[in-house]
Motif scaffolding. Sequence first.
Motif, PDB file in Angstrom:
ATOM      1  N   LEU A 247       0.845  -1.192   0.000  1.00 33.70           N
ATOM      2  CA  LEU A 247       0.000   0.000   0.000  1.00 33.70           C
ATOM      3  C   LEU A 247       0.884   1.246   0.000  1.00 33.70           C
ATOM      4  O   LEU A 247       1.944   1.269   0.635  1.00 33.70           O
ATOM      5  N   GLY A 248       0.459   2.255  -0.706  1.00 38.96           N
ATOM      6  CA  GLY A 248       1.123   3.552  -0.635  1.00 38.96           C
ATOM      7  C   GLY A 248       0.337   4.463   0.295  1.00 38.96           C
ATOM      8  O   GLY A 248      -0.835   4.747   0.045  1.00 38.96           O
ATOM      9  N   VAL A 249       0.958   4.888   1.381  1.00 39.02           N
ATOM     10  CA  VAL A 249       0.291   5.732   2.371  1.00 39.02           C
ATOM     11  C   VAL A 249       0.875   7.137   2.287  1.00 39.02           C
ATOM     12  O   VAL A 249       2.098   7.317   2.366  1.00 39.02           O
ATOM     13  N   LEU A 250       0.024   8.131   2.118  1.00 42.25           N
ATOM     14  CA  LEU A 250       0.438   9.523   2.047  1.00 42.25           C
ATOM     15  C   LEU A 250       0.020  10.228   3.327  1.00 42.25           C
ATOM     16  O   LEU A 250      -1.161  10.225   3.689  1.00 42.25           O
ATOM     17  N   MET A 251       1.000  10.803   4.003  1.00 39.20           N
ATOM     18  CA  MET A 251       0.748  11.529   5.249  1.00 39.20           C
ATOM     19  C   MET A 251       1.328  12.935   5.119  1.00 39.20           C
ATOM     20  O   MET A 251       2.144  13.372   5.920  1.00 39.20           O
ATOM     21  N   THR A 252       0.888  13.650   4.089  1.00 37.62           N
ATOM     22  CA  THR A 252       1.398  14.998   3.861  1.00 37.62           C
ATOM     23  C   THR A 252       0.547  16.056   4.548  1.00 37.62           C
ATOM     24  O   THR A 252       0.823  17.241   4.411  1.00 37.62           O
ATOM     25  N   GLY A 253      -0.462  15.635   5.286  1.00 36.13           N
ATOM     26  CA  GLY A 253      -1.300  16.609   5.984  1.00 36.13           C
ATOM     27  C   GLY A 253      -1.802  16.079   7.306  1.00 36.13           C
ATOM     28  O   GLY A 253      -2.917  16.400   7.710  1.00 36.13           O
ATOM     29  N   VAL A 254      -0.999  15.270   7.985  1.00 37.60           N
ATOM     30  CA  VAL A 254      -1.455  14.611   9.210  1.00 37.60           C
ATOM     31  C   VAL A 254      -0.646  15.032  10.427  1.00 37.60           C
ATOM     32  O   VAL A 254      -1.181  15.599  11.392  1.00 37.60           O
ATOM     33  N   MET A 255       0.650  14.778  10.406  1.00 41.42           N
ATOM     34  CA  MET A 255       1.444  14.933  11.619  1.00 41.42           C
ATOM     35  C   MET A 255       1.586  16.384  12.074  1.00 41.42           C
ATOM     36  O   MET A 255       1.908  16.633  13.238  1.00 41.42           O
ATOM     37  N   VAL A 256       1.326  17.323  11.195  1.00 37.71           N
ATOM     38  CA  VAL A 256       1.364  18.722  11.608  1.00 37.71           C
ATOM     39  C   VAL A 256       0.241  19.018  12.598  1.00 37.71           C
ATOM     40  O   VAL A 256       0.297  20.003  13.342  1.00 37.71           O
ATOM     41  N   PHE A 257      -0.766  18.141  12.648  1.00 44.23           N
ATOM     42  CA  PHE A 257      -1.885  18.309  13.581  1.00 44.23           C
ATOM     43  C   PHE A 257      -1.771  17.409  14.808  1.00 44.23           C
ATOM     44  O   PHE A 257      -2.665  17.392  15.654  1.00 44.23           O
ATOM     45  N   VAL A 258      -0.720  16.623  14.896  1.00 50.18           N
ATOM     46  CA  VAL A 258      -0.565  15.655  15.991  1.00 50.18           C
ATOM     47  C   VAL A 258       0.571  16.114  16.897  1.00 50.18           C
ATOM     48  O   VAL A 258       1.735  16.139  16.487  1.00 50.18           O
ATOM     49  N   GLY A 259       0.231  16.476  18.125  1.00 55.45           N
ATOM     50  CA  GLY A 259       1.245  16.910  19.078  1.00 55.45           C
ATOM     51  C   GLY A 259       1.964  15.738  19.712  1.00 55.45           C
ATOM     52  O   GLY A 259       1.493  14.596  19.656  1.00 55.45           O
ATOM     53  N   ASP A 260       3.098  16.008  20.332  1.00 56.86           N
ATOM     54  CA  ASP A 260       3.861  14.940  20.969  1.00 56.86           C
ATOM     55  C   ASP A 260       3.064  14.261  22.074  1.00 56.86           C
ATOM     56  O   ASP A 260       3.271  13.072  22.348  1.00 56.86           O
ATOM     57  N   HIS A 261       2.137  14.983  22.687  1.00 56.01           N
ATOM     58  CA  HIS A 261       1.309  14.391  23.743  1.00 56.01           C
ATOM     59  C   HIS A 261       0.326  13.355  23.196  1.00 56.01           C
ATOM     60  O   HIS A 261      -0.281  12.618  23.961  1.00 56.01           O
ATOM     61  N   GLU A 262       0.179  13.306  21.865  1.00 57.39           N
ATOM     62  CA  GLU A 262      -0.735  12.349  21.231  1.00 57.39           C
ATOM     63  C   GLU A 262       0.001  11.142  20.660  1.00 57.39           C
ATOM     64  O   GLU A 262      -0.595  10.353  19.928  1.00 57.39           O
ATOM     65  N   ASP A 263       1.285  11.005  20.965  1.00 57.32           N
ATOM     66  CA  ASP A 263       2.092   9.845  20.570  1.00 57.32           C
ATOM     67  C   ASP A 263       2.148   9.674  19.048  1.00 57.32           C
ATOM     68  O   ASP A 263       1.669   8.676  18.503  1.00 57.32           O
TER      69      ASP A 263
END
Length: 268
Positions: A148-164
């Motif tokens: 599978l090709g997974v694209l995460m070009t708009g995800v981790m910018v919304f995930v803080g370190d407190h959310e693992d």
Amino acid sequence: MFATELDPQTPNIARIYDYYLGGAFNLPADRERAARIGSVLPGMEMLARLNRGFLRRAVAFMVDEGITQFLDLGSGLPTAGNTHEVAQARDPRAKVVYVDYEPVAVALGRRILRDNPRAVMVEADARRPDDLFAHPEVREVLDLDRPLGVLMTGVMVFVGDHEDPVGLMKAYRDACAPGSLIALSQLSDEQADAATKAQVHAMVEAYKGVIEQLYVRDRAGVEALFEGLTLVEPGVALMPEWRPREDAEIPTGSPAHHLGYAAVGRVD
């Protein structure tokens, strides 16, 4: 153009991004908010274009590696040279599932894709991979026994370190068959000068009221997200420097050049 239930007075992050990319699916309220953001971070439009450029090159690379099915997380609108256009131009068999948790983006995305039988858009939260992979449309389109090709070009910018975020990446890695490829880009001000760093902070403030908190990471933080994956050359790089096309001019003079990292990892 837009469904009547969509509030034309409320700016929407997916439509703002579409505007940055030169798309047609945006409204005056979106353009006004984009102008406000651009006034505090003049390179914001270029940053969006560099991010989309990385996505296109990553998708093309994945198709060349034999990937024929894609999961685009936090996708926004499927416009302006997005995943299905790049993948299906190289391989008409390619299937794409776009995922966004924002109802406005999903409603409009479904209209855009209504004539494409090999691309769908689902409403789900990419931060909840178990629920996402249980979604009936995801299960119908994607075969998780194949790469599978997974694209995460708009995800981790919304995930803080407190959310693992490392745990979130691991969850996607574990759900993918060997040979899968995961592409990620991340906002960063690590290599920016002091003035641009201040502009990034102001931009984050300007986005409030439209989206959730934005998070920046340094190179080490991005590398940590790829734990357990084999990084594809050149590893973690500035977005425009990840496998640029030979005929492309890299806009090194723009502050946006230094405002994001990108990488692709392989599931072994």
